[in-house]
Every structure is written in C-alpha cells, then in structure tokens.
Scaffold this motif. Structure first.
Motif, short mmCIF file in Angstrom:
data_model
loop_
_atom_site.label_atom_id
_atom_site.label_comp_id
_atom_site.label_asym_id
_atom_site.label_seq_id
_atom_site.Cartn_x
_atom_site.Cartn_y
_atom_site.Cartn_z
N LEU B 428 0.89 -1.24 -0.04
CA LEU B 428 -0.04 0.13 0.12
C LEU B 428 0.83 1.15 -0.19
N ARG B 429 0.52 2.08 -0.75
CA ARG B 429 1.05 3.51 -0.66
C ARG B 429 0.10 4.47 -0.87
N PHE B 430 0.01 5.66 -0.08
CA PHE B 430 -1.13 6.53 -0.42
C PHE B 430 -0.50 7.82 -0.76
N ALA B 431 -1.24 8.68 -1.40
CA ALA B 431 -0.71 10.10 -1.98
C ALA B 431 -0.25 10.91 -0.60
N SER B 432 -0.54 10.88 0.56
CA SER B 432 0.35 11.32 1.61
C SER B 432 0.26 10.50 2.74
N ALA B 433 1.08 10.85 3.62
CA ALA B 433 1.09 10.04 5.00
C ALA B 433 -0.27 9.98 5.48
N PRO B 434 -0.60 8.65 6.21
CA PRO B 434 -2.11 8.69 6.56
C PRO B 434 -2.23 9.76 7.69
N ARG B 435 -3.48 10.12 7.96
CA ARG B 435 -3.80 11.05 8.98
C ARG B 435 -4.09 10.25 10.34
N VAL B 436 -3.49 11.04 11.26
CA VAL B 436 -3.94 10.39 12.33
C VAL B 436 -5.32 10.99 13.20
N MET B 437 -6.23 10.17 13.40
CA MET B 437 -7.45 10.77 13.74
C MET B 437 -7.89 9.60 14.79
N ASP B 438 -9.00 10.41 15.59
CA ASP B 438 -9.54 9.33 16.64
C ASP B 438 -10.44 8.25 15.50
N LEU B 439 -10.39 7.18 16.24
CA LEU B 439 -10.74 5.93 15.74
C LEU B 439 -12.61 6.18 15.37
N THR B 440 -13.23 6.76 16.48
CA THR B 440 -14.55 6.82 16.10
C THR B 440 -14.99 8.11 15.09
N LEU B 441 -14.03 9.06 14.93
CA LEU B 441 -14.32 10.10 14.20
C LEU B 441 -13.85 9.72 12.62
N SER B 442 -12.94 8.57 12.40
CA SER B 442 -12.47 8.26 11.30
C SER B 442 -13.87 7.72 10.24
N TYR B 443 -14.63 7.24 10.88
CA TYR B 443 -15.99 6.81 10.09
C TYR B 443 -16.44 7.96 9.42
N ARG B 444 -16.63 9.15 10.11
CA ARG B 444 -17.27 10.19 9.50
C ARG B 444 -16.31 10.87 8.58
N ALA B 445 -15.25 10.88 8.97
CA ALA B 445 -14.02 11.51 8.03
C ALA B 445 -14.38 10.80 6.72
N LEU B 446 -14.37 9.53 6.46
CA LEU B 446 -14.48 8.77 5.41
C LEU B 446 -15.63 9.11 4.56
N ALA B 447 -16.89 9.20 5.43
CA ALA B 447 -18.11 9.46 4.80
C ALA B 447 -18.24 10.78 4.20
N SER B 448 -17.43 11.56 4.82
CA SER B 448 -17.54 12.86 4.41
C SER B 448 -16.14 13.50 3.39
N ARG B 449 -15.76 12.35 2.92
CA ARG B 449 -14.63 12.72 1.73
C ARG B 449 -13.38 13.32 2.37
N GLN B 450 -13.29 13.46 3.65
CA GLN B 450 -11.95 14.08 3.91
C GLN B 450 -10.65 12.97 4.02
N VAL B 451 -11.00 11.71 3.88
CA VAL B 451 -10.13 10.64 3.70
C VAL B 451 -10.89 9.65 2.87
N ASP B 452 -9.94 8.32 2.35
CA ASP B 452 -10.77 7.84 1.48
C ASP B 452 -10.38 6.50 1.75
N LEU B 453 -9.76 5.82 2.90
CA LEU B 453 -9.63 4.80 3.40
C LEU B 453 -9.36 4.76 4.80
N ILE B 454 -10.11 3.74 5.61
CA ILE B 454 -9.83 3.89 6.94
C ILE B 454 -9.46 2.55 7.64
#
Lengths: 272, 544
Positions: B428-454
């Motif tokens: 796996l290689r991503f466009a940028s280093a993975p963002r560190v975020m709270d596990l629970t918040l990452s679901y919503r971050a994915l749904a709202s297109r802030q990230v693409d894979l969690i």
C-alpha cells in the motif's frame, strides 16, 4: 549600675564596612538619652545591638547587668520596647490588637489585654472608645506614631528604644508629640534611647545628648554643655539647627539652602 | 439541542448527580492536599530565597506537562498512579501546587519590611511571626492561589475520566466516542457551571478576607467556606461511596467496549447479586491491561489478536509452536512470511486463543471463553467508491491507493498488527502520509470524503449507517480478534460465581448482534445500558 551599657563595642556589616569602632556608652536607669548623628552614622545599629537583633563583633552590650549574648533574645526583646520610624503597625490588626500583641504573646487573659490597651490609649491621648477598633490605615501619621509608642509600652518594659520616632511627621505634629512624650516620660520614668538626625529633636527630648560621628561617640553630656562644645563635628550639627529652626526669618532660610547642600552633597568626610 | 440535553439529564439524573459528586470530591480533595503541601512549601521557599527559584521552577515544569500526558506518565507508578480517581487526585495536586506556592511566596514577600521588623523586635519567635503576622497578611493572596488551583482542577478533572476517574468528563468522553454532541454537552455544561461557581464562590471568600473592616463577616466567610467544604465532602463521599463495590468491570474507550463492559457488569449483577463498579471508557488497550495487572479493574473484554500482538508482542505466525515463540522475550513483531519462505501462510486461527490463554495465565490472569464474534480490523472505503471502481479486496484498493488519503486511529498506526505490516503485505502507498485521527471520528471523516480509506472495527455500527464497504483481507494479514473476557485469577478464585456468570456468555454474542448493538448506540444514539438490558432480556439465561 547603668541600665544599659556599651563596652568597647565594634561592629562591621557583613561586607566589612565598619559601623561602630570601639564604641562606649552608659545609659542610666530612668534617663532619656538622645543620640544624634547624620544618616549612616550607626545610630540604628546601636539600637539593634541593644535588643540583640545584632550581636557585636567585639566588646559587649550589657542590659540589666547581663551581656546580650547571654540573654534569651525573645525574653530580652519583650523587656525592651521598640518604636520604629515607620512604626510598622500590623495592617491586619485593629489598634487594640496592635497594642495587645506582646501581652498576647505573654499569655495575658483577654480582659487584661483590653484594659491595658484602653489605659495606654488614654495615656497617649487617643480616646479608647473611638480608636480601639480602628484599623491602622484609618489613622493619621501622628496617631499611628502614638499607637506605635503605646504598643512598645504594652507590657511595661523598663527600657524603650526609639528609632527616629517622629521623623516622618510634619513640624507641628512633631512638636506636639515631643511635648506629649515628655509628659509621658515624667509619669513613667523609663530608660530611653532615642536616635535622631535632628539636633532640635534631641534637645527637646533628651536629658543627655550623645553625638555620634563615623561610628564613634564624640560628645555625650547635658544639653547645656553640648551647646558650648567647640568640637567641629558637634558644631556642624548645631549650626544646622540654628539655620533651620522655624521662627527664623526669610533671609536665614535662604542661607539654609547652601548649608543643606553641604550636608547632602560633598560634605567633608570627618578626619579619622 | 437544548431540549435533548435536558432530556438526557432527566433520564440520567441519578448518574449525573453521582458524576458531579465524584467530580467535586476529586477537586476538593486534591485542592486541599495541594494547600497542605503548597503553603508550607511556599513558606519554606520564602524563608530560603536561594531555594525559592528551584522550587518554583520545578513546579512550573510540572505545570507545562499536558494533563493527558501526565496521566500517562502516572499509569505505571505504583501507589500514586494507575487508573481511577487516585491517580486523578495525584495529577490535580501537582497542578494545584504552582498557583498556591506562587501566591504564598508573593503574599509573604509583599509584606512591608517594617511590619516584619516590628514583629521580630517585639520578640516574636519565627513561628509566632508566621502565625500572627505573615500568614494572616498573605492570606488574601494565598486564597487567590487556591481559587486558581480549584478552577484549574475542575477543568483538569474532566480529562481524568480518560483514566477512569469518573466525574463529568465521563459524559464528555462517552459523547466523543459515540460522536454524540448531546452527551458531550451533558457533561461539558455542568463542568463549566461548576468551574464558574467554584470561581465565584472562592472569589467571594477572597473579597471577605480582603475587607477586614468587619471582622465578623470575615469570620463568617471563613466558617461558611469551611462548612461548605465539609458539606460537599460529606455528601460527595456518600454519593460516591454508593458506587463502591466488589467487582470492578473495565472497558476501552469505544462504543463496542462500553457495550461489552456493560453486558459483563449487568450479567454479574443479575446472576450473582454482587455489587459491580463500572470503570468503562478507560483509554486504550494498554491502559486496560495495566489496570488489570494492578488490580484497579477485575475484568474487561479483550480481543485475542490484540492481546497476542499489542500486549504480549508475539508474532502472529502459526509457526509459533515450532519456533517456541512462547518464550518471554521472543522477537516482537511477527513477519508475515517466513524469512526466505515461499508462499504466504494463513493465520492459524485455532492457535491464537490457547497461546494468549497461556500467556495470560503466566501473569495471574485468566482468559475466559470467547463471546462469539471476531472483531477484526476492517479496511473500509465508501460504498460509492467500491461500486464505481469495483473494489472487493484490499489488494484491489492498493491499486487506487496512490490517489488516496488514509486516516487511522493512533493505535492502528502503532500496533505491530497495524498499518506498517498492512502496507508491507499489500504494497500500500498513499498520496500522503496517513492522517492520525480518533478511531470513532474516522468513520465520519471517510463518509464526508476527508479521507478515502480507514481501518475500522468489523463490528462497528456506523459501517452500515454510513454506507461503508469492508474490503476483504484476501492475504489474511490480520489475526483473529475474538472478543474474550480477561479476569484477574485471584478475583475468580474468590468469586467462582462470577466466573460461572461470565462463562454463560460464551458464544452468545454473534457478529450481527454486536453490529446491531453498536449501531443502536452510534447510529440511533440509544443509551448503552438500555441496549444491553434489551439484549440480555431477549436472550434469557442459556442452559448450562
């Protein structure tokens, strides 16, 4: 036996600055000795040696026949009343509580303390019912100074030390308090050392006058004898009094200015 | 929103009162101890000016440590640290010292030299000077320091909920992990009000101390303050004391863990009648493990794969038996493939549970039978992406990854079975280093297109509600993560009925059950204890 005795006392500040140099002086029981000298002459040091806030480097300070080195400092200080120039009333205590501090430390019952405070307030001319419950910042400078004297007298100590007691007051109040002091002293007959840089005050208060210059006693005698002195160090202080005394005319005040300049500015250091 | 918060308070009135009492108790005790230490230390420092700078310096440095980090430092410390209110009190004391020491020094230093000189010349001993002159004059200044310490304490105590100290922070953390603003506000609002009223109340006392005009009102203020403190302590002690109990159930800080903790707690209460103390929402894996070691908690639910890799640092590979990796100190992170070995090897699912059970047994802890579901890491993408790009496996996603951004929880980034190995296994290689975020918040971050894979939890309720798709781990990188209760062996010996009660849960919670309960909490914002009661009611005690 003198009430208080300085025997060949030398004292230097920690920096090595010599303040007193083989100083000798006796104070008789019941007399008021006024010590005069310029600022920095070592007057306050003398008082601090007398109640063991300081100990001499050599020689001895003897109070009631006992070397201060042998006195328990706490006991000694409670036997020796002390009045500071800036009074140092405790701001968180009322006038009555301030006067009652040493009695309280000595474990007097409350009723006796209150009675004593009232008695002393009467003595210094402040009506107890009006002043006992006041706070220090509700008093005028002269009233504060009076309370300072009352506080020092609270447990009726035989010896009273006064460091420029009326120095910070206006001339009228000062004259009033000086007269008051004489009146009280005529009642109480304490052994008193007053230090001052003001020759006029020394004349007004002292039974005897001592003149200190550069850590040594250059003259010590009754006022009349001091006035006659030809010692230049005594004369300089005497001249300042005649120049500055209030009733003098305009012309004399104008002469006071250069005199003051000499005193403060380039006054010639006394020859060793 | 306001109505929702009020409704929440109404339905949780007893709990709210308990948390408030805990909060006040923690702050009151720590502030009092800080006064008891700080004022003498301040007096000492003002007696010895040369030591004053180092003392203030040290306390100053302590103050700059972020409170969450401080709780972390204290975790392994015996007696003072660990989890629970004790560690919280210790941290709050440390924070309270600085303002109190400072104001004590400043108060004493501000006393007129002639006043002190008068005291000495009148024959006061150093103690009399301190008692009659210095402390009374410095008192208003010291009181200001105490006020600052208490107000800071109210704030810091909310963070202490992360280590299971209870208090109003409990709601804040619960709300954060459920992404439920109502619950966050339910804790934050009373905490803010508490801080304001502590500030106001102590300011009033301070003013009374300053206006010494009327001695009587000043005395009244002092005795009123003392009475208030005593009353608060007494009532808080009573309320908090009620929550004290024999068996302490812990959990990590996400929804599923709180549900599981509640299930265990409820089951023990129902089946044994013993009192249970809940210390749910205790930070991450290592905090729970540490708490179990020190006896701060008696039981919590762990996942086998997590225990193996994160707690015991064992390799995941099935060759463990052959290579004797059970030896303590065996090399840490397990390589996915044998050195020089050929084909990728499947994780030996059956092997993990016995290995973890043995490892636990060596440190006086007992692994109880699995609850019935495997909460593996789920590599998640948006449903729309999956359908559009035809993504089914992680391997498929690796093709798209160079255009993507990823977001991972702290744990996933750090764990031996986490991101590093996953990236290696799938290239796996991503466009940028993975963002560190709270596990629970990452679901919503994915749904709202802030990230693409969690990397989420397989059982997370939000997967369904946010239309996320789980990609298949076709190279079988992840070990099994069977949910298993871990308990202190000592406690089980003492209460065999607790063991029996927990064992009756074996195999009773399916992955679907778990996901449904998670969804009820995260998606429908239902109350955890209500969800658990319903679940247990639908499934009466099974046959022995």
């Amino acid at each position: 036996m003198p009430a208080l005795e300085f025997r060949d006392v030398s004292f230097a500040r920690p920096g090595g600055n010599r303040v007193l140099d083989h100083f000798a002086l006796n104070v008789e029981s019941g007399e008021v000795l006024a010590l005069v000298g310029r600022s920095g002459a070592g007057k306050t040091t003398l008082l601090k040696l007398a109640n063991r806030l300081l100990l001499p480097d050599s020689g001895a300070v003897v109070v009631d026949g006992c070397d201060t080195r042998e006195w328990d400092p706490i006991r000694l200080r409670r036997r020796v009343g002390y009045v500071l120039q800036d009074v140092g009333l405790f701001p968180h205590m009322t006038v009555e509580q301030n006067i009652g501090v040493v009695p309280r430390l000595e474990g007097w019952p409350a009723g006796r303390i209150a009675a004593r405070a009232a008695e002393l307030l009467d003595l210094i001319g402040l009506a107890p019912e009006q002043f006992a419950s006041r706070w220090p910042d509700e008093l005028s400078g002269g009233q504060r100074q009076r309370v300072g004297v009352a506080r020092a007298l609270a447990v009726d100590p035989p010896v009273l030390l006064m460091d420029e007691p009326f120095g910070a007051l206006d001339p009228v109040t000062r004259a009033e308090l000086q007269a008051e002091f004489r009146r009280i002293q005529n009642q109480l007959h304490k052994t008193v050392i007053i230090v001052t840089h003001d020759m006029g005050e020394a004349f007004a208060l002292g039974d005897r006058l001592g003149v200190i210059d550069d850590g040594a006693l250059v003259a010590c005698d009754r006022s009349a004898a001091i006035v006659e002195s030809h010692d230049p160090r005594v004369r300089r202080l005497l001249d300042a009094v005649t120049l500055l005394s209030p009733p003098e005319a305009e012309s004399q005040r104008s002469r006071a200015a250069p005199a003051a300049e000499v005193r403060e500015g380039g006054a010639p250091r006394p020859i060793k | 929103m306001v109505m929702a918060v009020i409704a929440f308070w109404k339905s949780h009135a007893a709990e709210l009162a308990g948390l408030m009492a805990q909060h006040v108790l923690i702050v009151a005790i720590s502030t009092m101890v800080a006064v008891a230490i700080g004022v003498p230390l301040g007096v000492f420092a003002s007696r010895r000016p040369r030591l004053s700078a180092p003392i203030v310096g040290i306390v100053n440095i302590v103050q700059t440590v972020p409170s969450l980090a401080m709780f972390g430092f204290l975790l392994p410390v015996p007696l003072l640290g660990g989890v629970g209110p004790r560690a919280a009190v210790v941290v709050l004391i440390l924070y309270g010292l600085l303002p109190i020491i400072r104001t004590t020094i400043a108060g004493i230093a501000g006393i007129d030299a002639s006043v002190r000189e008068a005291g000495v010349a009148m024959g006061m001993t150093p103690n009399e000077l301190l008692r009659l002159v210095e402390l009374p004059i410095a008192l208003p200044s010291i009181a200001a320091g105490i006020r600052v310490a208490a107000v800071v304490g109210v704030g810091s105590a909310t963070i202490a909920a992360a280590i299971g100290a209870g208090g109003l922070g409990e709601y804040i953390y619960r709300g954060l992990s459920m992404v439920d603003t109502t619950v966050i506000l339910a804790g934050a609002i009373p905490a803010a009000l508490l801080a304001l009223s502590v500030d106001g109340g102590l300011l009033w006392v301070e003013r009374q101390l300053l206006t010494r005009r009327r001695t009587r009102s000043r005395r009244a203020a002092v005795s009123l303050a003392a009475a208030a403190v005593a009353a608060v302590l007494l009532s808080s002690g009573l309320v908090a004391g009620r929550s004290g109990g024999a068996i302490v159930v812990g959990s990590k800080n996400f929804t599923e863990q709180m549900i599981l903790g509640e299930i265990i707690a409820e089951t023990i209460e129902r089946d044994t009648g013993l009192t249970v103390k809940r210390r749910l929402n205790l930070g991450g894996t290592l905090i729970c493990d540490r708490a179990l070691m020190t006896g701060d908690i008696d039981v919590y639910v762990e996942y086998t794969g997590t225990a193996l890799t994160a707690i015991f640092h064992q390799p995941i590979t099935p060759d463990a038996r052959a290579s004797d990796s059970l030896e303590p100190g065996a090399p840490g992170v397990g390589p996915r493939r044998l050195e020089g070995g050929g084909a990728p090897r499947a994780v030996d699912v059956d092997n993990v549970f016995p290995r973890v059970r043995d490892l636990y047994a060596r440190s006086g802890r007992t692994l109880l039978p699995p609850l019935g579901f495997d909460n593996t890491f789920a590599i998640l993408v948006r449903g729309s992406d999956a359908r559009q790009l035809g993504l089914r496996t992680i391997e498929d996603a690796a093709r798209e990854a160079p255009h993507w951004r990823a977001g991972f929880g702290y744990e996933f980034l750090e764990r031996p079975d986490g991101y590093a190995g996953l990236a290696r296994t799938y290239g796996l290689r991503f466009a940028s280093a993975p963002r560190v975020m709270d596990l629970t918040l990452s679901y919503r971050a994915l749904a709202s297109r802030q990230v693409d894979l969690i990397a989420g939890d397989a059982t997370a309720g939000l997967i369904k509600s946010l239309d996320l798709v789980r990609l298949e781990d076709n190279r079988q990188y992840f070990p099994p993560y069977d949910a298993v209760p871990v308990a202190r062996a000592q406690m089980l010996l003492r209460y065999p009925q607790v063991r029996a009660a927990i064992e009756r849960l074996a195999g009773r919670i399916s992955a679907d059950d778990m996901q449904a309960m998670n969804y009820a909490a995260d998606g429908r914002h239902e109350d955890v204890s209500a969800i658990v009661r319903r679940f247990l009611a639908e499934r009466p005690r099974g046959a022995r």
